[in-house]
Structures are given as structure tokens and as C-alpha cells.
Design an enzyme around this catalytic site. Structure first.
Site, short mmCIF file in Angstrom:
data_model
loop_
_atom_site.label_atom_id
_atom_site.label_comp_id
_atom_site.label_asym_id
_atom_site.label_seq_id
_atom_site.Cartn_x
_atom_site.Cartn_y
_atom_site.Cartn_z
N SER A 262 -1.41 -5.26 -2.26
CA SER A 262 -0.30 -4.67 -3.02
C SER A 262 0.97 -5.42 -2.65
CB SER A 262 -0.15 -3.20 -2.66
OG SER A 262 0.37 -3.10 -1.34
N LYS A 263 2.07 -4.93 -3.22
CA LYS A 263 3.36 -5.60 -2.98
C LYS A 263 3.71 -5.65 -1.50
CE LYS A 263 5.60 -5.10 -7.39
NZ LYS A 263 5.84 -3.90 -8.18
N ARG A 264 3.17 -4.69 -0.75
CA ARG A 264 3.44 -4.69 0.70
C ARG A 264 3.03 -6.02 1.34
NH1 ARG A 264 0.11 -1.88 3.45
NH2 ARG A 264 -1.15 -1.40 1.63
N GLY A 266 3.45 -8.85 0.13
CA GLY A 266 4.24 -9.96 -0.43
C GLY A 266 3.98 -10.03 -1.93
#
Ligand code: GLU
Length: 510
Positions: A262-264, A266
Site C-alpha cells: 500500500s501507500k505506506r 512508498g
């Protein structure tokens, strides 16, 4: 039967690697089977869907090298290819299912449903719709709906377990207890995903549904919709037979910490990779290996045509795949090396412009110089966005700062090393410029004069000239430093002469 597959993204955000892999696997399967690949835009979530995302995702898929036989941009015999334009079909079949008694109006408010859900969770049960409105008399329900009462349409889930043979996961089974009657059409009139997807897949004659395994739990609901539609009297020969397609659910992609990517972890959008200077052929090659590996051999480099030849759904793994940025960079490095240098220069220009190293409209002499610089620096980058850091050796020379670095300081604090630098500077400053030949000559003279060799000779000189003890080949770098110092660049490059004088001054300061 012609294989027909589809990629059905919702245009609610940027295309990320997970969805791009789904698109790629569908495309590979279609191309390999001589089938057709359909792009369908699932934009029923009116609040979150945006035209700009649809436009962007079309560009992203094209950038990756994919094309489609039918889609919102190219049309086709089963259009329209945007769900927002297919309301009529959903309404028509919802009505038929209600008339047949397979679906019913549900008047439960979202608050009621939420209370039921919470109560189930508190009691440790899996929440599912109680089926309250399924017991209403159909005529009364119809009258209430016609009088304007908000109602959704729900499917009566048949009382039997659901099983299907997944092409990746094998036999998948769900007991009927876990599935409540799913909503087909919301009270707003918009179709629910599980309904629209079935109507569209069937009307578009999709033979294989290849998608992320986050949809595996939706599949029994969709099978129930197929089942109900199949029981409707067939009115025209052109109607589908409502046989479910074959399903292939692709494993989840995990981040390096083994949680769902996920965006976590990057940026994961295609736009991000493109801006970072990852080549599309490298990304496509990498995405293909995320969950697929040829059963024979351990080959990893595949162009798109080679993938079409080698890819097989049977070899797709059911185990989650871990996204490995280093491996993507490794592949990218391979494709960067193989690419036409002009193409790479054009891709690198905006990145170097952003770093302030290339001006608005660089002249031919600057471009010629950059061609050589790229040739020297490219082997040490895995993505073009790493170029500015590599080019810093040319643009960011700062003797004082380099002497602050403990590793440099340690080298230079040795008296012999200082002698090397002094001798090198003296010889260099005699002449105006360090060409590759002159550099070799001076190095030879310094070697003789100081009796130093190997890293005792090279490290101090490298530090004095570039600010670091490692980096690109000196006899290629130094002529580029000299040539660069004569060019009109947005950030001037210090010549070797001025570097050595600056270093000399800085040395006296410590
Ligand atoms: N619009 C759905 C999604 O983006 C498509 C799922 C499917 O392929 O059925 O997840």
C-alpha cells in the site's frame, strides 16, 4: 470458443502496480490465446470516479505496452464500456429477477443494517443481512416502492454451498451461511458491484475473469447472480446463456514487511514509476514475475512478445508475491543498458532539469556532453531518478564539505596522502587542463615522486578531485569535468584546477 477477458478498473485513483499486474496478466492471456482483451470502466461509484483518472489509466496502460480490442476509447460490439452508461441493462435485469421472485425489494435503512451488523459482531457472528424483507409480500413491496419509499433490490441467495474451480487456487468453497442476500441495486438506483459485474461479464461474453484475490469472497455472490439469471426465460437468441466464466484470482502483492502493498510502502502508482525513470518494458517484465514464474528454468528477462509466448495461467502462484524494488531496479538497469541512448537522454532530461542541472533549452554542445555523462553514469543507476545523485560528483564539488566526511578525513590526515595530493596539484597546475592522457601522465609522475601506488595513490587524488573516494572511472570522469567547466550550464561545474586550489585551501583549514 474465442477467449475473451477484461480488465475492469474503477477510475477512483491512479493505477497502481497491483491493478497493472491484473491488466497485464489478462492481456498476456488474451494475446497468447489469440483472444480478445476488453477494457471496461467500472465507474458506478459516482462520488469517487473521475474522468481524469480514466484518461490517466488509459495512458498508463498504453505506456506499459498494452492494447485492447474493445473499450470506452475504441468502442466495440458490446459497448458501452463504461458502467455509468449501462444503467438500462442493470435496471432491465433487476426487474426481471424481481418478477421471477429471485430478487426482492428491501426497505431496511442503512441504520437498521448497521445495527444488525454491530449486534452480529458483538455476538461473535459474521454479519450478514437477516433476510427480513425477503418475507414481504411481493405485491405490497412493489406498491411501497411505487409510492416512493426508498428500496434497494436484493438477491435471494439459494440455500446451498457455493464452489468453483479457480484456475489459480483450485477448488474454492463457501458455505451458504456466510453469505447474506446481496444487494443488486442500491436505493439510489445505482447497481452494486456484484450485480453490474455479472451483467457486464455475461453481456460482453467474457470467458475468463482474471482479477485480484480480494474479489474471491465476492465470487459466490456473483455465482448466485449467474444462477438466478440462468433461470429466467430466455427471450432472444442474442441473450447470453448466463454460464459463469472461469475464474483466476491472482495473489495479493505484499510489501517488504509482508503486509499488503500500500501507500505506506512508498509510491506504488505507475505514474510514480514512470516519473522515476523506470522503463515500461522493465516494469512489465517485473510485474509478470510477480506471481508467475516459468516452471522450466529460472529465466527472468522477458520482453512483452517473449512473455506472450512463455506466460501460462497454470504457472501462476497462489502464494502472495513480495514487491521487491531492488529487483525492479535490477531489471531496469538491464533495459537501460539495452536502450537507445537518445531515448534515455530524453527521459533523463526532465529529471536533470528538476535537479537544476539542465536548463530550459539546452544547446547542442551541452547535449553532446550529457550524452557522454550518461554513458558514464548509467551503469550505476537502477532508475533514472538516481541520476542527479550520481551527477553530483560533477556539479556539487565542495572541498570543505568533503573534508568533513570522516572517511575522507581519515585518508587525508595521513602525511603520505597529503604529499600525493600536493604533488598531484603541483603537476596538474603546471598545465591548463587534465585530459585523459595528461591525467595518466601526471598519475605516473606522482607515483614515481611519492612512491605510492594503488589506493594510497588513487584515494587521496580522487577525494581531492571529486570529494569522494569512490565513483566512476577517473580517466573518463575527469575529461568530462574539464569539458563541463567550459560549458554554459545552469549550475557551473568547477574545473580540476579550481577544485585543486579549493582543496588546497580547505586542507590548510583543518
Ligand atoms: N472494479 C473492480 C475493481 O477494480 C473490478 C473487479 C473485477 O475484476 O471483477 O476491483
Amino acid at each position: 470458443m474465442t477467449v475473451r477477458v477484461r480488465f475492469a478498473p474503477s477510475p477512483t485513483g491512479e493505477l497502481h502496480v497491483g491493478n497493472a499486474r491484473t491488466a497485464l496478466f489478462n492481456w498476456l492471456f488474451a494475446r497468447q490465446q489469440g483472444g480478445e482483451f476488453v477494457l471496461r470502466v467500472e465507474d458506478t461509484d459516482v462520488e469517487r470516479s473521475e474522468t481524469r483518472f480514466e484518461e490517466q489509466l488509459i495512458k498508463d496502460l498504453q505506456w506499459l505496452g498494452l492494447d485492447w480490442n474493445e473499450g470506452p476509447d475504441v468502442g466495440g460490439p458490446y459497448g458501452p464500456y463504461r458502467q455509468s452508461e449501462r444503467a438500462e441493462a442493470y435496471q432491465q435485469y433487476a426487474q426481471k429477477l424481481i418478477a421471477a421472485g429471485s430478487a426482492y425489494y428491501c426497505f431496511c435503512s442503512s441504520q437498521e443494517i448497521e445495527l444488525e451488523r454491530k449486534a452480529a459482531l458483538t455476538a461473535g457472528r459474521q454479519p450478514r443481512y437477516s433476510g427480513k424483507c425477503s418475507k414481504l409480500d411481493p405485491e405490497t413491496a412493489k406498491a411501497r416502492k411505487e409510492a416512493g419509499e426508498p428500496a434497494s433490490v436484493r438477491l435471494r441467495i439459494p440455500n446451498h454451498p457455493f464452489r468453483f474451480e479457480d484456475l489459480v487456487h483450485g477448488l474454492v468453497e463457501f458455505t451458504q451461511e456466510v453469505i447474506g442476500d446481496p444487494i443488486l441495486v442500491r436505493s439510489s438506483g445505482l447497481p452494486a458491484y456484484n450485480f453490474a459485474v455479472v451483467i457486464d461479464d455475461a453481456l460482453m461474453r467474457i470467458t475468463h475473469v482474471i482479477r485480484g484475490d480480494d474479489h474471491i469472497s465476492n465470487t459466490p455472490r456473483q455465482l448466485a447472480v449467474y444462477g438466478a439469471l440462468a433461470q429466467l426465460p430466455r427471450q432472444t437468441a442474442s441473450e447470453p446463456d448466463w454460464n459463469p466464466p472461469q475464474f483466476a484470482h491472482l495473489s495479493t502483492i505484499l510489501g517488504p514487511d509482508h503486509t499488503r502493498l500500500s501507500k505506506r510502502h512508498g509510491a506504488t502508482s505507475l505514474g510514480h514509476f514512470r516519473a522515476a525513470g523506470i522503463l515500461p518494458e522493465a516494469l512489465a517484465n517485473y510485474l509478470a514475475l510477480l506471481g508467475w514464474a516459468p516452471s522450466q528454468g529460472n529465466r527472468e528477462i522477458f520482453t512483452l512478445p517473449e512473455l506472450i509466448q512463455s506466460f501460462s495461467l497454470k504457472e501462476v502462484s497462489r502464494n502472495p508475491a513480495v514487491f521487491d524494488m531492488e529487483k525492479l531496479r535490477w531489471l531496469n538497469r538491464h533495459y537501460l543498458k539495452q536502450s537507445n541512448p537518445e531515448r534515455i537522454l530524453n527521459l533523463a532530461i526532465p529529471i536533470l532539469q528538476q535537479a537544476g542541472y539542465i536548463g530550459e533549452s539546452p544547446d547542442e554542445s551541452a547535449l553532446t556532453w550529457w550524452r557522454e555523462v550518461l554513458d558514464l553514469l548509467l551503469p550505476s543507476v537502477g532508475e533514472l531518478s538516481q541520476l542527479p545523485a550520481q551527477a553530483a560528483v560533477l556539479f556539487e564539488y565542495d572541498a570543505g564539505a568533503s573534508l568533513q566526511i570522516p572517511a575522507n578525513n581519515e585518508v587525508i590526515s595521513d602525511a603520505a596522502a597529503r604529499q600525493v595530493v600536493e604533488a598531484f596539484a603541483e603537476k596538474t597546475l603546471e598545465n591548463s587542463e587534465l585530459s585523459a592522457d595528461r591525467l595518466r601522465e601526471v598519475l605516473e609522475q606522482v607515483k614515481l615522486a611519492t612512491q605510492q601506488k594503488g589506493k594510497n595513490l588513487f584515494h587521496p587524488i580522487r577525494i581531492a578531485l571529486t570529494g569522494t573516494a569512490s565513483g566512476p572511472q577517473l580517466d573518463r570522469l575527469i575529461p568530462l569535468v574539464e569539458a563541463g567547466s567550459r560549458l554554459e550550464l545552469p549550475k557551473p561545474i568547477k574545473s580540476c584546477r579550481s577544485r585543486l586550489m579549493e582543496f588546497h585551501k580547505a586542507l590548510r583549514g583543518i
